[in-house]
Design an enzyme around this catalytic site. Structure first.
Site, PDB file in Angstrom:
ATOM      1  N   ASP A 123      41.496  35.456  37.260  1.00 11.22           N
ATOM      2  CA  ASP A 123      40.818  34.958  36.237  1.00 11.22           C
ATOM      3  C   ASP A 123      40.873  35.855  35.037  1.00 11.22           C
ATOM      4  O   ASP A 123      40.783  37.092  35.216  1.00 11.22           O
ATOM      5  CB  ASP A 123      39.529  34.688  36.677  1.00 11.22           C
ATOM      6  CG  ASP A 123      39.244  33.802  37.992  1.00 11.22           C
ATOM      7  OD1 ASP A 123      40.185  32.869  38.152  1.00 11.22           O
ATOM      8  OD2 ASP A 123      38.365  33.985  38.698  1.00 11.22           O
ATOM      9  N   ASP A 178      45.409  40.488  38.923  1.00  9.32           N
ATOM     10  CA  ASP A 178      44.339  39.595  39.071  1.00  9.32           C
ATOM     11  C   ASP A 178      44.489  38.160  38.448  1.00  9.32           C
ATOM     12  O   ASP A 178      45.384  37.684  37.810  1.00  9.32           O
ATOM     13  CB  ASP A 178      43.187  40.296  37.874  1.00  9.32           C
ATOM     14  CG  ASP A 178      41.866  39.491  37.930  1.00  9.32           C
ATOM     15  OD1 ASP A 178      41.308  38.856  39.058  1.00  9.32           O
ATOM     16  OD2 ASP A 178      41.045  39.397  36.891  1.00  9.32           O
TER      17      ASP A 178
END
Length: 178
Positions: free
Chosen positions: A8, A6
């Site tokens: 963020d 991922d």
């Protein structure tokens, strides 16, 4: 092996940028300690204005800080495994160009064909997913690693937790995958 990561609050410090932007927009000096678990834009009544700014500002994602040790560890993983950057960019559809620029600048060793912008991470078919959202890990069919972030520290989850990129590195070393 294939590893999805991922963006963020895992490789890009979204929370720091969110807090910095909030303070600048509203002339405040709120600290992460004051915010506690979660995002500043969730805690304060100015939330909607800040979210509108983030959603409409294509540059918001261009200058986020890289999480400590992320670049070195991911580059090391990429020498042995396929790395995919997977981000639920549909929450901020204006962010795609900024996120691409940020990735190209900070992780030039990851092929841009391995950037995955989606809304639902259940489509991801990799061996591992490193993510800060238990919701994303709950729909993932491989092995999920929960990356610690302010918003997920408030309770225990049924996933292997890694608190930082040194722990990610140690996890894969322990498994004999590095």
């Amino acid at each position: 092996m294939r590893i999805a990561i991922d963006m963020d609050d895992v490789i890009a410090d979204f929370s720091e940028k969110d807090l910095r932007t909030f303070n600048k927009l509203f002339n405040k000096e709120v600290t992460q300690e004051e915010v506690g678990h979660g995002y500043v834009t969730q805690k304060y009544p100015e939330y909607e204005d800040a979210m509108v700014f983030i959603r409409n500002n294509a540059d918001f994602f261009r200058d986020m800080k890289v999480m400590p040790d992320a670049k070195r560890v991911i580059e090391r993983l990429a020498k042995k495994h396929e790395i995919f950057i997977v981000t639920a960019a549909m929450h901020f559809s204006n962010s795609i160009d900024g996120k691409i620029d940020w990735l190209k600048s900070n992780f030039p060793f990851i092929d841009k064909r391995h950037y995955v912008f989606c809304g639902d991470k259940s489509i991801i078919n990799t061996d591992y997913l490193i993510d800060d959202s238990p919701k994303n890990l709950s729909v993932f069919s491989g092995k999920g690693l929960l990356f610690s972030a302010y918003h997920n520290l408030d309770k225990d989850y049924d996933y292997s937790r890694v608190n930082n990129w040194l722990e990610v590195e140690a996890y894969f070393e322990e498994k004999g995958l590095l």
